[in-house]
Design an enzyme around this catalytic site. Sequence first.
Site, short mmCIF file in Angstrom:
data_model
loop_
_atom_site.label_atom_id
_atom_site.label_comp_id
_atom_site.label_asym_id
_atom_site.label_seq_id
_atom_site.Cartn_x
_atom_site.Cartn_y
_atom_site.Cartn_z
N CYS A 299 10.21 -34.65 33.48
CA CYS A 299 10.76 -33.45 32.87
C CYS A 299 11.54 -32.63 33.90
O CYS A 299 12.62 -33.04 34.30
CB CYS A 299 9.67 -32.64 32.18
N HIS B 31 7.32 -36.37 28.48
CA HIS B 31 6.05 -36.16 29.17
C HIS B 31 5.07 -37.31 28.92
O HIS B 31 4.14 -37.18 28.11
CB HIS B 31 5.42 -34.84 28.72
N GLU C 199 2.64 -38.33 30.66
CA GLU C 199 1.26 -38.03 31.07
C GLU C 199 0.43 -37.50 29.90
O GLU C 199 -0.81 -37.57 29.93
CB GLU C 199 1.25 -37.04 32.24
#
Length: 255
Positions: free
Chosen positions: A118, A222, A224
Amino acid sequence: MAGLPALVTSRPRIGVTTYWQPASWGVWDGPAAIVPAAYIRAVDDAGGTPLLLPPVGGDAGVLSLLDGLLVIGGSDVDPSYYGAAPHPRTVSQPDRDDHDLALTRAAVAAGMPLFAICRGAQILNVALGGTLHQHLPDIDQDAERYRPAPGVFGSVDFTTTPGSIARQLLGKHASSPCYHHQGLDVVADGLRVTARAADGTVEAVEFEPPSGAGWALGVQFHPEENGQDRRLFGGFVDAAGTHAQHRASRGRRAS
């Protein structure tokens, strides 16, 4: 010392950049270096050892202790770094920018595996001379879906480019949580776009094949936040492990 176990690790050491902002712990509150747990869990799940790199008290020399660099999300990159005036919606932390830009440039120069997420992808682009769109909804009103509400992740579908890290790890089509209002505009020399959303938003960039700069992936989304899909983190930590092995081999030959 007798009685203490030997400290032996084969897990790649992953430097993780941090936020620098007010936080609370116990009965205390104040400025702190923090990392959302999702990043730490993702590195651990992929077999890496996360080591936090706050933007205060460090320098790019720390990379000599690491096998890979993860540049995480957060505030907007200050537009002065790419020669633009600030948009009313731009909120930046120049001290953190200086730190993350320095680490990113040093990792690129050293050929160290680099995963930029990001804001991290935007840092990578700016570090190499690219620019950013400061507020995507100004270009496309539908881009509000990338950050639908404060603290609420959106979702993005994207298509990857043949021959890329993104294609190798994710296949032709994939989706991910996302949360951003900025995006890449002019892509820096040495980078190529390797994934786009249907509206054309750049979702991944990597080094051009002739650059020889090593494994590097910047993603606007994202990964994660998707605990069921660690393919990108797995590829990154594997590359960091290979980098560590090559460095150890060079050290043995030099001695």
